[in-house]
Design a protein around this motif. Structure first.
Motif, PDB file in Angstrom:
ATOM      1  N   HIS A 277      90.959 -81.287 -45.334  1.00 20.00           N
ATOM      2  CA  HIS A 277      89.317 -82.163 -45.538  1.00 20.00           C
ATOM      3  C   HIS A 277      88.107 -80.765 -45.489  1.00 20.00           C
ATOM      4  CE1 HIS A 277      91.909 -85.767 -45.723  1.00 20.00           C
ATOM      5  NE2 HIS A 277      91.923 -85.960 -44.280  1.00 20.00           N
ATOM      6  N   PRO A 278      87.450 -81.018 -45.815  1.00 19.22           N
ATOM      7  CA  PRO A 278      86.363 -80.391 -46.371  1.00 19.22           C
ATOM      8  C   PRO A 278      85.257 -80.449 -44.753  1.00 19.22           C
ATOM      9  CG  PRO A 278      86.406 -81.308 -48.208  1.00 19.22           C
ATOM     10  CD  PRO A 278      87.251 -81.897 -47.656  1.00 19.22           C
ATOM     11  N   VAL A 279      84.851 -79.405 -44.127  1.00 18.03           N
ATOM     12  CA  VAL A 279      84.293 -79.991 -42.961  1.00 18.03           C
ATOM     13  C   VAL A 279      82.941 -78.671 -42.439  1.00 18.03           C
ATOM     14  CG1 VAL A 279      84.152 -79.890 -40.353  1.00 18.03           C
ATOM     15  CG2 VAL A 279      86.272 -81.012 -41.585  1.00 18.03           C
ATOM     16  N   TRP A 280      82.246 -79.468 -41.618  1.00 17.33           N
ATOM     17  CA  TRP A 280      80.971 -78.258 -41.514  1.00 17.33           C
ATOM     18  C   TRP A 280      81.018 -78.341 -40.512  1.00 17.33           C
ATOM     19  CZ3 TRP A 280      81.892 -80.760 -45.963  1.00 17.33           C
ATOM     20  CH2 TRP A 280      81.339 -79.777 -47.272  1.00 17.33           C
ATOM     21  N   PHE A 281      80.552 -76.674 -39.506  1.00 16.92           N
ATOM     22  CA  PHE A 281      81.322 -76.626 -38.222  1.00 16.92           C
ATOM     23  C   PHE A 281      79.285 -75.784 -38.044  1.00 16.92           C
ATOM     24  CE2 PHE A 281      85.362 -76.217 -39.595  1.00 16.92           C
ATOM     25  CZ  PHE A 281      85.794 -76.938 -38.506  1.00 16.92           C
ATOM     26  N   LEU A 282      78.754 -75.974 -36.939  1.00 16.26           N
ATOM     27  CA  LEU A 282      77.473 -75.378 -36.266  1.00 16.26           C
ATOM     28  C   LEU A 282      78.362 -74.884 -34.725  1.00 16.26           C
ATOM     29  CD1 LEU A 282      74.927 -77.347 -36.539  1.00 16.26           C
ATOM     30  CD2 LEU A 282      74.975 -75.521 -37.794  1.00 16.26           C
ATOM     31  N   ASP A 283      78.463 -73.438 -34.773  1.00 20.39           N
ATOM     32  CA  ASP A 283      78.832 -72.443 -34.108  1.00 20.39           C
ATOM     33  C   ASP A 283      80.405 -73.412 -33.427  1.00 20.39           C
ATOM     34  OD1 ASP A 283      76.616 -71.227 -33.163  1.00 20.39           O
ATOM     35  OD2 ASP A 283      75.135 -72.620 -31.908  1.00 20.39           O
ATOM     36  N   GLY A 284      80.869 -73.055 -34.355  1.00 24.01           N
ATOM     37  CA  GLY A 284      82.087 -73.581 -34.010  1.00 24.01           C
ATOM     38  C   GLY A 284      82.677 -74.755 -33.861  1.00 24.01           C
ATOM     39  N   ASN A 285      81.334 -75.675 -33.918  1.00 23.73           N
ATOM     40  CA  ASN A 285      82.276 -77.089 -33.998  1.00 23.73           C
ATOM     41  C   ASN A 285      81.607 -77.807 -34.593  1.00 23.73           C
ATOM     42  OD1 ASN A 285      82.273 -79.346 -31.356  1.00 23.73           O
ATOM     43  ND2 ASN A 285      80.189 -79.782 -31.475  1.00 23.73           N
ATOM     44  N   PRO A 286      82.874 -78.668 -34.806  1.00 23.98           N
ATOM     45  CA  PRO A 286      82.881 -79.584 -36.650  1.00 23.98           C
ATOM     46  C   PRO A 286      81.457 -80.389 -36.443  1.00 23.98           C
ATOM     47  CG  PRO A 286      84.747 -80.035 -34.637  1.00 23.98           C
ATOM     48  CD  PRO A 286      83.674 -79.109 -34.131  1.00 23.98           C
ATOM     49  N   ILE A 287      80.898 -80.808 -36.980  1.00 24.54           N
ATOM     50  CA  ILE A 287      79.697 -81.805 -37.179  1.00 24.54           C
ATOM     51  C   ILE A 287      79.634 -83.109 -38.529  1.00 24.54           C
ATOM     52  CG2 ILE A 287      77.085 -81.538 -38.232  1.00 24.54           C
ATOM     53  CD1 ILE A 287      78.122 -79.636 -35.584  1.00 24.54           C
ATOM     54  N   VAL A 288      80.520 -82.746 -39.923  1.00 30.24           N
ATOM     55  CA  VAL A 288      80.365 -83.041 -40.157  1.00 30.24           C
ATOM     56  C   VAL A 288      81.678 -82.930 -41.636  1.00 30.24           C
ATOM     57  CG1 VAL A 288      78.637 -82.106 -41.538  1.00 30.24           C
ATOM     58  CG2 VAL A 288      79.003 -84.483 -42.362  1.00 30.24           C
ATOM     59  N   GLY A 289      81.598 -83.961 -42.151  1.00 33.26           N
ATOM     60  CA  GLY A 289      83.154 -83.396 -43.072  1.00 33.26           C
ATOM     61  C   GLY A 289      83.069 -85.183 -44.190  1.00 33.26           C
ATOM     62  N   TYR A 290      84.333 -84.498 -44.864  1.00 30.25           N
ATOM     63  CA  TYR A 290      84.282 -85.929 -45.745  1.00 30.25           C
ATOM     64  C   TYR A 290      85.402 -85.991 -46.162  1.00 30.25           C
ATOM     65  CZ  TYR A 290      82.783 -82.916 -49.908  1.00 30.25           C
ATOM     66  OH  TYR A 290      82.506 -81.692 -50.874  1.00 30.25           O
ATOM     67  N   SER A 291      86.077 -86.870 -46.091  1.00 29.84           N
ATOM     68  CA  SER A 291      87.681 -87.423 -47.352  1.00 29.84           C
ATOM     69  C   SER A 291      88.343 -88.241 -47.711  1.00 29.84           C
ATOM     70  CB  SER A 291      88.432 -87.096 -45.561  1.00 29.84           C
ATOM     71  OG  SER A 291      88.384 -88.097 -44.998  1.00 29.84           O
ATOM     72  N   LYS A 292      88.858 -88.163 -48.337  1.00 33.67           N
ATOM     73  CA  LYS A 292      89.936 -89.505 -49.339  1.00 33.67           C
ATOM     74  C   LYS A 292      89.799 -90.301 -48.995  1.00 33.67           C
ATOM     75  CE  LYS A 292      90.489 -92.046 -52.854  1.00 33.67           C
ATOM     76  NZ  LYS A 292      90.527 -93.248 -52.803  1.00 33.67           N
ATOM     77  N   LEU A 293      89.895 -91.533 -48.998  1.00 33.57           N
ATOM     78  CA  LEU A 293      90.574 -92.762 -47.815  1.00 33.57           C
ATOM     79  C   LEU A 293      91.294 -92.922 -49.134  1.00 33.57           C
ATOM     80  CD1 LEU A 293      88.634 -93.588 -45.202  1.00 33.57           C
ATOM     81  CD2 LEU A 293      90.349 -91.657 -45.061  1.00 33.57           C
ATOM     82  N   LYS A 294      92.503 -94.688 -49.128  1.00 30.87           N
ATOM     83  CA  LYS A 294      92.985 -95.018 -49.646  1.00 30.87           C
ATOM     84  C   LYS A 294      91.863 -95.702 -50.681  1.00 30.87           C
ATOM     85  CE  LYS A 294      96.949 -97.956 -50.190  1.00 30.87           C
ATOM     86  NZ  LYS A 294      97.872 -98.686 -49.512  1.00 30.87           N
ATOM     87  N   ASP A 295      90.886 -96.277 -50.586  1.00 34.53           N
ATOM     88  CA  ASP A 295      90.408 -96.767 -50.817  1.00 34.53           C
ATOM     89  C   ASP A 295      88.198 -96.500 -51.320  1.00 34.53           C
ATOM     90  OD1 ASP A 295      89.286 -97.678 -48.207  1.00 34.53           O
ATOM     91  OD2 ASP A 295      89.424-100.050 -48.137  1.00 34.53           O
TER      92      ASP A 295
END
Length: 128
Positions: free
Chosen positions: A41-59
């Motif tokens: 899934h697409p994820v954004w990191f600050l200093d190697g730490n995951p901050i935010v992302g999005y993903s397709k779920l069933k609905d």
């Protein structure tokens, strides 16, 4: 960035539109963040730490903030057993850019250390 566009392009037309809007808002508000496909899934990191992302779920398409439970935001729902919180979208009309911008600002100010969670055997420490 092409990997994320490939991810968005692989969605249904409506979900692609949601993903494209989320991508644009996140990139505009976190220009210094690294982004990549992480755990599919697409994820954004600050200093190697995951901050935010999005993903397709069933609905829906889920927008996930790794430290979101600490944001004190009633529109975000708790997700999982750590500090993550989410907002789910089924159409573009549900996207409120002001809310997302506020959440992204909080995601910069409030961070839990997910980068070292394995090293700490599942213990999550507050970074900011």
């Amino acid at each position: 960035m092409n990997q994320i566009q490939d991810y968005n392009d692989a969605q249904t037309a409506e979900n692609k539109e949601i993903c494209d809007i989320l991508f644009a808002i996140i990139n505009k508000n976190l220009p210094d963040a690294e982004n990549k496909i992480w755990h599919a899934h697409p994820v954004w990191f600050l200093d190697g730490n995951p901050i935010v992302g999005y993903s397709k779920l069933k609905d829906s398409v889920r927008l996930l903030f790794w430290s979101g439970q600490s944001f004190d935001e009633e529109k975000l729902q708790n997700e999982g057993s750590f500090k993550a919180a989410e907002k789910r979208y089924t159409n573009v009309d549900q996207i409120n850019e002001r809310d997302i911008e506020r959440w992204l600002e909080k995601s910069r100010e409030i961070q839990w250390d997910y980068k070292n969670i394995v090293k700490r055997k599942g213990v999550l420490l507050r970074l900011k």
